[in-house]
Design an enzyme around this catalytic site. Sequence first.
Site, PDB file in Angstrom:
ATOM      1  N   GLN A 101      40.014  26.772  43.782  1.00 29.78           N
ATOM      2  CA  GLN A 101      39.457  28.043  44.274  1.00 29.78           C
ATOM      3  C   GLN A 101      40.574  28.862  44.930  1.00 29.78           C
ATOM      4  O   GLN A 101      40.367  30.004  45.313  1.00 29.78           O
ATOM      5  CB  GLN A 101      38.355  27.778  45.303  1.00 29.78           C
ATOM      6  CG  GLN A 101      37.208  26.947  44.778  1.00 29.78           C
ATOM      7  CD  GLN A 101      36.277  26.509  45.889  1.00 29.78           C
ATOM      8  OE1 GLN A 101      35.353  27.239  46.281  1.00 29.78           O
ATOM      9  NE2 GLN A 101      36.519  25.323  46.428  1.00 29.78           N
ATOM     10  N   ILE A 103      44.052  30.944  45.485  1.00 27.79           N
ATOM     11  CA  ILE A 103      44.667  32.052  44.725  1.00 27.79           C
ATOM     12  C   ILE A 103      46.176  32.123  44.979  1.00 27.79           C
ATOM     13  O   ILE A 103      46.826  33.092  44.632  1.00 27.79           O
ATOM     14  CB  ILE A 103      44.000  33.398  45.122  1.00 27.79           C
ATOM     15  CG1 ILE A 103      44.141  33.667  46.637  1.00 27.79           C
ATOM     16  CG2 ILE A 103      42.536  33.410  44.714  1.00 27.79           C
ATOM     17  CD1 ILE A 103      43.626  35.054  47.067  1.00 27.79           C
ATOM     18  N   HIS A 119      39.244  31.399  40.997  1.00 25.70           N
ATOM     19  CA  HIS A 119      39.173  32.658  41.748  1.00 25.70           C
ATOM     20  C   HIS A 119      40.391  33.534  41.509  1.00 25.70           C
ATOM     21  O   HIS A 119      40.710  34.397  42.328  1.00 25.70           O
ATOM     22  CB  HIS A 119      39.008  32.364  43.254  1.00 25.70           C
ATOM     23  CG  HIS A 119      37.691  31.749  43.573  1.00 25.70           C
ATOM     24  ND1 HIS A 119      37.368  31.246  44.807  1.00 25.70           N
ATOM     25  CD2 HIS A 119      36.613  31.517  42.797  1.00 25.70           C
ATOM     26  CE1 HIS A 119      36.137  30.749  44.779  1.00 25.70           C
ATOM     27  NE2 HIS A 119      35.666  30.893  43.568  1.00 25.70           N
ATOM     28  N   CYS A 152      48.170  51.946  37.551  1.00 27.98           N
ATOM     29  CA  CYS A 152      48.560  51.271  36.306  1.00 27.98           C
ATOM     30  C   CYS A 152      49.560  52.135  35.544  1.00 27.98           C
ATOM     31  O   CYS A 152      49.355  53.350  35.414  1.00 27.98           O
ATOM     32  CB  CYS A 152      47.288  51.070  35.478  1.00 27.98           C
ATOM     33  SG  CYS A 152      47.555  50.693  33.745  1.00 27.98           S
ATOM     34  N   CYS A 155      47.544  53.397  32.111  1.00 32.53           N
ATOM     35  CA  CYS A 155      46.426  54.373  32.036  1.00 32.53           C
ATOM     36  C   CYS A 155      46.160  55.067  33.368  1.00 32.53           C
ATOM     37  O   CYS A 155      45.175  55.778  33.521  1.00 32.53           O
ATOM     38  CB  CYS A 155      45.152  53.659  31.573  1.00 32.53           C
ATOM     39  SG  CYS A 155      44.395  52.635  32.859  1.00 32.53           S
ATOM     40  N   SER A 193      37.648  21.676  50.677  1.00 32.97           N
ATOM     41  CA  SER A 193      36.736  22.793  50.433  1.00 32.97           C
ATOM     42  C   SER A 193      35.450  22.604  51.225  1.00 32.97           C
ATOM     43  O   SER A 193      34.925  21.500  51.311  1.00 32.97           O
ATOM     44  CB  SER A 193      36.381  22.911  48.942  1.00 32.97           C
ATOM     45  OG  SER A 193      35.461  23.997  48.757  1.00 32.97           O
ATOM     46  N   ASP A 235      42.857  14.387  56.881  1.00 30.65           N
ATOM     47  CA  ASP A 235      43.761  15.448  56.447  1.00 30.65           C
ATOM     48  C   ASP A 235      44.225  15.190  55.005  1.00 30.65           C
ATOM     49  O   ASP A 235      44.651  14.076  54.672  1.00 30.65           O
ATOM     50  CB  ASP A 235      44.976  15.477  57.398  1.00 30.65           C
ATOM     51  CG  ASP A 235      45.801  16.729  57.200  1.00 30.65           C
ATOM     52  OD1 ASP A 235      45.920  17.517  58.147  1.00 30.65           O
ATOM     53  OD2 ASP A 235      46.294  16.921  56.068  1.00 30.65           O
ATOM     54  N   VAL A 236      44.156  16.230  54.194  1.00 28.04           N
ATOM     55  CA  VAL A 236      44.543  16.058  52.779  1.00 28.04           C
ATOM     56  C   VAL A 236      45.993  15.596  52.637  1.00 28.04           C
ATOM     57  O   VAL A 236      46.343  14.896  51.684  1.00 28.04           O
ATOM     58  CB  VAL A 236      44.348  17.368  51.979  1.00 28.04           C
ATOM     59  CG1 VAL A 236      42.899  17.661  51.720  1.00 28.04           C
ATOM     60  CG2 VAL A 236      45.046  18.546  52.640  1.00 28.04           C
TER      61      VAL A 236
HETATM   62  N1  APR Z   1      42.764  18.502  55.362  1.00 28.25           N
HETATM   63  C1  APR Z   1      41.494  18.355  54.898  1.00 28.25           C
HETATM   64  N2  APR Z   1      40.571  19.345  54.935  1.00 28.25           N
HETATM   65  C2  APR Z   1      40.958  20.518  55.489  1.00 28.25           C
HETATM   66  C3  APR Z   1      42.263  20.741  55.995  1.00 28.25           C
HETATM   67  C4  APR Z   1      43.181  19.663  55.915  1.00 28.25           C
HETATM   68  N3  APR Z   1      44.443  19.789  56.370  1.00 28.25           N
HETATM   69  N4  APR Z   1      42.318  22.015  56.499  1.00 28.25           N
HETATM   70  C5  APR Z   1      41.099  22.552  56.303  1.00 28.25           C
HETATM   71  N5  APR Z   1      40.288  21.661  55.701  1.00 28.25           N
HETATM   72  C6  APR Z   1      38.912  21.855  55.251  1.00 28.25           C
HETATM   73  C7  APR Z   1      38.023  22.517  56.278  1.00 28.25           C
HETATM   74  O1  APR Z   1      37.343  21.521  57.017  1.00 28.25           O
HETATM   75  C8  APR Z   1      37.061  23.336  55.414  1.00 28.25           C
HETATM   76  O2  APR Z   1      35.828  22.653  55.205  1.00 28.25           O
HETATM   77  O3  APR Z   1      38.972  22.720  54.146  1.00 28.25           O
HETATM   78  C9  APR Z   1      37.772  23.481  54.070  1.00 28.25           C
HETATM   79  C10 APR Z   1      38.146  24.918  53.758  1.00 28.25           C
HETATM   80  O4  APR Z   1      36.936  25.605  53.564  1.00 28.25           O
HETATM   81  P1  APR Z   1      36.982  27.179  53.318  1.00 28.25           P
HETATM   82  O5  APR Z   1      37.912  27.811  54.298  1.00 28.25           O
HETATM   83  O6  APR Z   1      35.570  27.622  53.222  1.00 28.25           O
HETATM   84  O7  APR Z   1      37.706  27.327  51.913  1.00 28.25           O
HETATM   85  P2  APR Z   1      37.077  27.176  50.467  1.00 28.25           P
HETATM   86  O8  APR Z   1      36.055  26.090  50.415  1.00 28.25           O
HETATM   87  O9  APR Z   1      38.222  27.072  49.533  1.00 28.25           O
HETATM   88  O10 APR Z   1      36.363  28.607  50.273  1.00 28.25           O
HETATM   89  C11 APR Z   1      35.846  28.898  48.999  1.00 28.25           C
HETATM   90  O11 APR Z   1      35.418  31.171  49.722  1.00 28.25           O
HETATM   91  O12 APR Z   1      36.091  33.074  50.804  1.00 28.25           O
HETATM   92  C12 APR Z   1      35.954  32.486  49.563  1.00 28.25           C
HETATM   93  O13 APR Z   1      37.183  32.969  47.635  1.00 28.25           O
HETATM   94  C13 APR Z   1      37.282  32.354  48.887  1.00 28.25           C
HETATM   95  O14 APR Z   1      38.071  30.555  47.470  1.00 28.25           O
HETATM   96  C14 APR Z   1      37.448  30.855  48.710  1.00 28.25           C
HETATM   97  C15 APR Z   1      36.016  30.359  48.724  1.00 28.25           C
END
Ligand code: APR
Length: 249
Positions: A101, A103, A119, A152, A155, A193, A235-236
């Site tokens: 998701q 960008i 996205h 652009c 166009c 996410s 943490d990832v």
């Molecule tokens: N390790 C693990 N998890 C983490 C870390 C980390 N270091 N840092 C943040 N997180 C988790 C948070 O707990 C949160 O639940 O990542 C998640 C990020 O969630 P969002 O900020 O909502 O991001 P995302 O899920 O990608 O949002 C989806 O929403 O605004 C739109 O288009 C935008 O692509 C985005 C979409």
Amino acid sequence: MDRIRAAARDLRDADAAVALTGAGVSAPSGVPPFRGEDGIWNEYDPDALDVWRFRREPGAFWADWLDLRADLLDADPEPNPAHEALADLSAAGRLDALVTQNIDGLHRDAGSEEVVELHGNARRAVCRNCGWTTSADDAVARAESGDLPPRCDACDGALKPDAVLFGEQLPRDALVRARELAADSEAFLVAGSSLTVEPAASLPARAAESGATLIVVNLDETPLDARADYVFRGDVTEVLPALREAVGE
Ligand code: APR
């Protein structure tokens, strides 16, 4: 067997393994997430950056976009160990595809090849009239020199960041591919996410309905935790390298 080794075994044994990533994977690279205590949407009004505002007043949209983009990407983010672990799993043939998701383009920078950008990608700008594209840096330079919106070359239409705005359709081929990958997966790994934005949020359930093992790695709870086979509340940049290590060659 500890949970990481069990999850690694399931990932290794899966014929088709797919990952879905969100902003939490890029947060350790300095790219602020969208939600949570330092989330972007605490600073910016999502309505100011949706597709209707872009259509109504593209110049004002771009003025706000330049600010948001500066917060997101001006730190010139680099891939972190989470991106690298996912790229390593792909290189070892243990991850067949990565749906993101995000960008920011960091998965490709880390070496992941089969990346489905649900996205879009903020490193490009596109003309909604004719499809002409240029780099985001070029579009931003034009905007910063006073062209609000940048236009652009083909166009004279208003250029738009090639990221999916709220209210906009996702790129059709990316969405179809992501849904196929989820339905065909035997292991589905969600990392960083909140799983709050559709249609990405439905992909893990689609995988689970097809019998896939569901692995969630996220600092906060997600709506899918109850359905997941494994939930790593961590943490990832720690869990994904540990998972990669446990999978082995
Ligand atoms: N390790 C693990 N998890 C983490 C870390 C980390 N270091 N840092 C943040 N997180 C988790 C948070 O707990 C949160 O639940 O990542 C998640 C990020 O969630 P969002 O900020 O909502 O991001 P995302 O899920 O990608 O949002 C989806 O929403 O605004 C739109 O288009 C935008 O692509 C985005 C979409």
